[in-house]
Scaffold this motif. Structure first.
Motif, PDB file in Angstrom:
ATOM      1  N   GLY A  17      43.844  27.709  -0.859  1.00 43.67           N
ATOM      2  CA  GLY A  17      42.495  27.470  -1.351  1.00 43.67           C
ATOM      3  C   GLY A  17      41.467  28.380  -0.727  1.00 43.67           C
ATOM      4  N   TYR A  18      41.705  28.792   0.514  1.00 45.23           N
ATOM      5  CA  TYR A  18      40.753  29.644   1.235  1.00 45.23           C
ATOM      6  C   TYR A  18      40.838  31.100   0.794  1.00 45.23           C
ATOM      7  CZ  TYR A  18      38.210  31.640   5.212  1.00 45.23           C
ATOM      8  OH  TYR A  18      37.311  32.314   6.002  1.00 45.23           O
ATOM      9  N   PHE A  19      42.061  31.585   0.552  1.00 46.92           N
ATOM     10  CA  PHE A  19      42.249  32.998   0.236  1.00 46.92           C
ATOM     11  C   PHE A  19      42.473  33.282  -1.247  1.00 46.92           C
ATOM     12  CE2 PHE A  19      43.864  33.001   4.756  1.00 46.92           C
ATOM     13  CZ  PHE A  19      42.820  33.751   5.280  1.00 46.92           C
ATOM     14  N   GLY A  20      42.590  32.238  -2.082  1.00 50.69           N
ATOM     15  CA  GLY A  20      42.786  32.463  -3.513  1.00 50.69           C
ATOM     16  C   GLY A  20      44.191  32.900  -3.878  1.00 50.69           C
ATOM     17  N   ILE A  21      45.163  32.454  -3.107  1.00 48.45           N
ATOM     18  CA  ILE A  21      46.564  32.799  -3.360  1.00 48.45           C
ATOM     19  C   ILE A  21      47.302  31.534  -3.768  1.00 48.45           C
ATOM     20  CG2 ILE A  21      46.582  34.749  -1.770  1.00 48.45           C
ATOM     21  CD1 ILE A  21      47.704  32.923   0.367  1.00 48.45           C
ATOM     22  N   GLY A  22      48.438  31.682  -4.424  1.00 49.88           N
ATOM     23  CA  GLY A  22      49.216  30.501  -4.785  1.00 49.88           C
ATOM     24  C   GLY A  22      49.904  29.880  -3.583  1.00 49.88           C
ATOM     25  N   GLY A  23      50.025  30.642  -2.503  1.00 50.41           N
ATOM     26  CA  GLY A  23      50.706  30.161  -1.303  1.00 50.41           C
ATOM     27  C   GLY A  23      52.133  30.657  -1.201  1.00 50.41           C
ATOM     28  N   GLY A  24      52.657  31.192  -2.324  1.00 50.24           N
ATOM     29  CA  GLY A  24      54.054  31.619  -2.339  1.00 50.24           C
ATOM     30  C   GLY A  24      54.347  32.788  -1.423  1.00 50.24           C
ATOM     31  N   PHE A  25      53.383  33.671  -1.218  1.00 53.15           N
ATOM     32  CA  PHE A  25      53.671  34.842  -0.397  1.00 53.15           C
ATOM     33  C   PHE A  25      53.836  34.463   1.078  1.00 53.15           C
ATOM     34  CE2 PHE A  25      49.419  35.620   1.360  1.00 53.15           C
ATOM     35  CZ  PHE A  25      49.660  36.456   2.426  1.00 53.15           C
ATOM     36  N   ILE A  26      53.395  33.245   1.441  1.00 51.23           N
ATOM     37  CA  ILE A  26      53.677  32.730   2.775  1.00 51.23           C
ATOM     38  C   ILE A  26      54.944  31.878   2.731  1.00 51.23           C
ATOM     39  CG2 ILE A  26      52.796  31.366   4.708  1.00 51.23           C
ATOM     40  CD1 ILE A  26      49.985  31.846   3.576  1.00 51.23           C
ATOM     41  N   LEU A  27      55.050  31.028   1.705  1.00 52.30           N
ATOM     42  CA  LEU A  27      56.166  30.094   1.625  1.00 52.30           C
ATOM     43  C   LEU A  27      57.504  30.797   1.399  1.00 52.30           C
ATOM     44  CD1 LEU A  27      57.159  27.176   1.626  1.00 52.30           C
ATOM     45  CD2 LEU A  27      56.662  27.082  -0.836  1.00 52.30           C
ATOM     46  N   THR A  28      57.530  31.832   0.542  1.00 53.95           N
ATOM     47  CA  THR A  28      58.799  32.517   0.266  1.00 53.95           C
ATOM     48  C   THR A  28      59.443  33.076   1.540  1.00 53.95           C
ATOM     49  OG1 THR A  28      58.118  33.073  -1.989  1.00 53.95           O
ATOM     50  CG2 THR A  28      59.923  34.346  -1.072  1.00 53.95           C
ATOM     51  N   PRO A  29      58.713  33.837   2.369  1.00 58.26           N
ATOM     52  CA  PRO A  29      59.328  34.300   3.621  1.00 58.26           C
ATOM     53  C   PRO A  29      59.754  33.156   4.535  1.00 58.26           C
ATOM     54  CG  PRO A  29      57.311  35.529   3.176  1.00 58.26           C
ATOM     55  CD  PRO A  29      57.355  34.392   2.208  1.00 58.26           C
ATOM     56  N   VAL A  30      58.955  32.080   4.583  1.00 62.54           N
ATOM     57  CA  VAL A  30      59.310  30.935   5.435  1.00 62.54           C
ATOM     58  C   VAL A  30      60.627  30.322   4.981  1.00 62.54           C
ATOM     59  CG1 VAL A  30      58.668  28.584   6.076  1.00 62.54           C
ATOM     60  CG2 VAL A  30      56.954  30.392   6.152  1.00 62.54           C
ATOM     61  N   VAL A  39      66.415  34.224  -4.183  1.00 59.12           N
ATOM     62  CA  VAL A  39      66.087  33.811  -5.539  1.00 59.12           C
ATOM     63  C   VAL A  39      65.728  32.317  -5.591  1.00 59.12           C
ATOM     64  CG1 VAL A  39      68.436  33.253  -6.283  1.00 59.12           C
ATOM     65  CG2 VAL A  39      66.760  34.082  -7.961  1.00 59.12           C
ATOM     66  N   VAL A  40      66.341  31.504  -4.736  1.00 56.55           N
ATOM     67  CA  VAL A  40      65.993  30.076  -4.653  1.00 56.55           C
ATOM     68  C   VAL A  40      64.617  29.917  -4.001  1.00 56.55           C
ATOM     69  CG1 VAL A  40      66.633  27.840  -3.652  1.00 56.55           C
ATOM     70  CG2 VAL A  40      68.401  29.360  -4.569  1.00 56.55           C
ATOM     71  N   ALA A  41      64.364  30.704  -2.964  1.00 53.33           N
ATOM     72  CA  ALA A  41      63.046  30.667  -2.302  1.00 53.33           C
ATOM     73  C   ALA A  41      61.949  31.059  -3.280  1.00 53.33           C
ATOM     74  CB  ALA A  41      63.044  31.601  -1.090  1.00 53.33           C
ATOM     75  N   ILE A  42      62.202  32.071  -4.108  1.00 56.04           N
ATOM     76  CA  ILE A  42      61.231  32.525  -5.097  1.00 56.04           C
ATOM     77  C   ILE A  42      60.907  31.403  -6.088  1.00 56.04           C
ATOM     78  CG2 ILE A  42      60.958  34.023  -7.127  1.00 56.04           C
ATOM     79  CD1 ILE A  42      62.427  36.209  -5.520  1.00 56.04           C
ATOM     80  N   THR A  43      61.951  30.774  -6.632  1.00 61.09           N
ATOM     81  CA  THR A  43      61.746  29.719  -7.635  1.00 61.09           C
ATOM     82  C   THR A  43      61.022  28.514  -7.042  1.00 61.09           C
ATOM     83  OG1 THR A  43      63.832  30.426  -8.659  1.00 61.09           O
ATOM     84  CG2 THR A  43      62.890  28.367  -9.427  1.00 61.09           C
ATOM     85  N   THR A  44      61.414  28.113  -5.837  1.00 58.84           N
ATOM     86  CA  THR A  44      60.758  26.988  -5.160  1.00 58.84           C
ATOM     87  C   THR A  44      59.297  27.302  -4.875  1.00 58.84           C
ATOM     88  OG1 THR A  44      62.875  26.409  -4.108  1.00 58.84           O
ATOM     89  CG2 THR A  44      60.869  25.431  -3.180  1.00 58.84           C
ATOM     90  N   SER A  45      59.031  28.528  -4.456  1.00 56.00           N
ATOM     91  CA  SER A  45      57.657  28.941  -4.152  1.00 56.00           C
ATOM     92  C   SER A  45      56.787  28.956  -5.402  1.00 56.00           C
ATOM     93  CB  SER A  45      57.656  30.325  -3.501  1.00 56.00           C
ATOM     94  OG  SER A  45      58.277  30.278  -2.233  1.00 56.00           O
ATOM     95  N   LEU A  46      57.364  29.331  -6.533  1.00 56.24           N
ATOM     96  CA  LEU A  46      56.604  29.322  -7.785  1.00 56.24           C
ATOM     97  C   LEU A  46      56.228  27.891  -8.170  1.00 56.24           C
ATOM     98  CD1 LEU A  46      58.534  32.038  -9.851  1.00 56.24           C
ATOM     99  CD2 LEU A  46      56.193  32.202  -8.980  1.00 56.24           C
ATOM    100  N   LEU A  47      57.152  26.950  -7.966  1.00 55.17           N
ATOM    101  CA  LEU A  47      56.844  25.544  -8.224  1.00 55.17           C
ATOM    102  C   LEU A  47      55.720  25.079  -7.310  1.00 55.17           C
ATOM    103  CD1 LEU A  47      57.363  22.755  -9.463  1.00 55.17           C
ATOM    104  CD2 LEU A  47      59.211  22.430  -7.781  1.00 55.17           C
ATOM    105  N   TYR A  48      55.812  25.442  -6.042  1.00 59.24           N
ATOM    106  CA  TYR A  48      54.767  25.079  -5.075  1.00 59.24           C
ATOM    107  C   TYR A  48      53.423  25.670  -5.489  1.00 59.24           C
ATOM    108  CZ  TYR A  48      51.992  25.123  -0.810  1.00 59.24           C
ATOM    109  OH  TYR A  48      50.977  24.966   0.096  1.00 59.24           O
ATOM    110  N   ALA A  49      53.449  26.929  -5.925  1.00 64.41           N
ATOM    111  CA  ALA A  49      52.206  27.618  -6.285  1.00 64.41           C
ATOM    112  C   ALA A  49      51.510  26.953  -7.467  1.00 64.41           C
ATOM    113  CB  ALA A  49      52.487  29.084  -6.593  1.00 64.41           C
ATOM    114  N   ILE A  50      52.280  26.312  -8.359  1.00 63.05           N
ATOM    115  CA  ILE A  50      51.662  25.587  -9.476  1.00 63.05           C
ATOM    116  C   ILE A  50      50.779  24.466  -8.934  1.00 63.05           C
ATOM    117  CG2 ILE A  50      52.096  24.073 -11.452  1.00 63.05           C
ATOM    118  CD1 ILE A  50      54.662  25.666 -11.987  1.00 63.05           C
TER     119      ILE A  50
END
Length: 285
Positions: A17-30, A39-50
């Motif tokens: 919310g602070y930076f205007g990102i979906g959050g995936g670029f932090i969550l995917t590496p984590v 590929v599982v991290a990517i898909t999970t992060s996209l769900l989170y970003a929604i």
């Protein structure tokens, strides 16, 4: 364990919310650092970003931080781009290249944007442009969509710096506008992956639960800081994420998580301190 994932979702949601990102670029590496396949991290992060984007969009809408025409153009272009990127990612996964190529792509892109946000600029006042050219808007949206589907991110981590540096948006407008397009992009990206990739939906929903509240907090925090401060913290976030990815490439996963976790703790600590000081000043006056 569920509580830890809720806290993780909440924390990344604040940054979303602070930076205007979906959050995936932090969550995917984590997620990759703790053992999930890229590929599982990517898909999970996209769900989170929604989830994080829905929450963030609502908060920024109430603060009038969304330029709707630009947001829709960015989103439409980005959605189209996700369909070009998906076959590439699946090809990487099929041939076993994903564990190397995706982290390297992350490192190169994040390194560039960290430099662009933190480099010294002249003191001339930036001109705010809320009606940028159609071609440039579509190009930036397309780049955001490619990054979203390739790296499991919202695309905001690319679009926000470009909107600030090229389109001359003020930081708050860039953040709010980006989140609307991010919501469109990640929804399309997640649907395209979900039909072929199996993920832990319980984990995804737990992370989203934290994000719904965190994004609201992060959006409100933007009103407490100047545009230059937001850019500075964004650049530092990029550098920290870059360092954590480099650690992962050398199989130093614990060090990677520690660096990223330390930055989030320090930044959230500063947010808390500044908020308490602001409340104290208001109560005194």
């Amino acid at each position: 364990m569920e509580l830890l994932y809720i806290i993780l979702g909440f924390t990344i949601g604040i940054l979303s919310g602070y930076f205007g990102i979906g959050g995936g670029f932090i969550l995917t590496p984590v997620l990759m650092l703790i053992g999930y396949a890229p590929v599982v991290a990517i898909t999970t992060s996209l769900l989170y970003a929604i989830g994080s984007s829905i929450s963030g969009v609502w908060a920024h809408f109430k603060m009038n931080n969304v330029v709707w025409k630009t947001a829709l153009l960015l989103g439409i272009s980005g959605v189209a781009a996700t369909q070009f990127a998906k076959p590439f990612v699946l090809w990487l996964d099929k041939n076993g290249y994903d564990v190397t190529v995706i982290p390297i792509l992350y490192a190169v892109i994040i390194g560039y944007f960290a430099y662009s946000l933190l480099k010294k600029t002249n003191k001339a006042k930036a001109v705010k442009i809320e009606k940028p050219g159609l071609f440039m808007t579509l190009i930036i949206g397309f780049i955001g969509g490619l990054m979203s589907a390739t790296l499991g991110v919202g695309g905001g981590f690319v679009m926000v710096p470009l909107m600030i540096s090229i389109m001359k948006f003020e930081s708050r407008k860039a953040v709010g506008t980006s989140l609307v397009s991010v919501l469109m992009i990640v929804t399309a990206g997640f649907i395209s992956y979900a039909v072929t990739i199996e993920i832990d939906y319980i984990l995804g929903l737990i992370l989203v639960a934290g994000a719904l509240f965190g994004s609201q907090v992060g959006a409100k925090l933007t009103s407490f800081y100047s545009n230059d401060q937001i850019k500075k913290y964004f650049g530092l976030l990029y550098i920290t994420t870059l360092v954590s990815i480099l650690f992962e490439l050398f199989n130093l996963d614990i060090a990677g998580i520690s660096v990223l976790g330390l930055y989030m703790i320090v930044l959230l600590g500063k947010f808390t301190k500044d908020l308490l000081q602001r409340r104290h000043k208001e109560s005194v006056s």
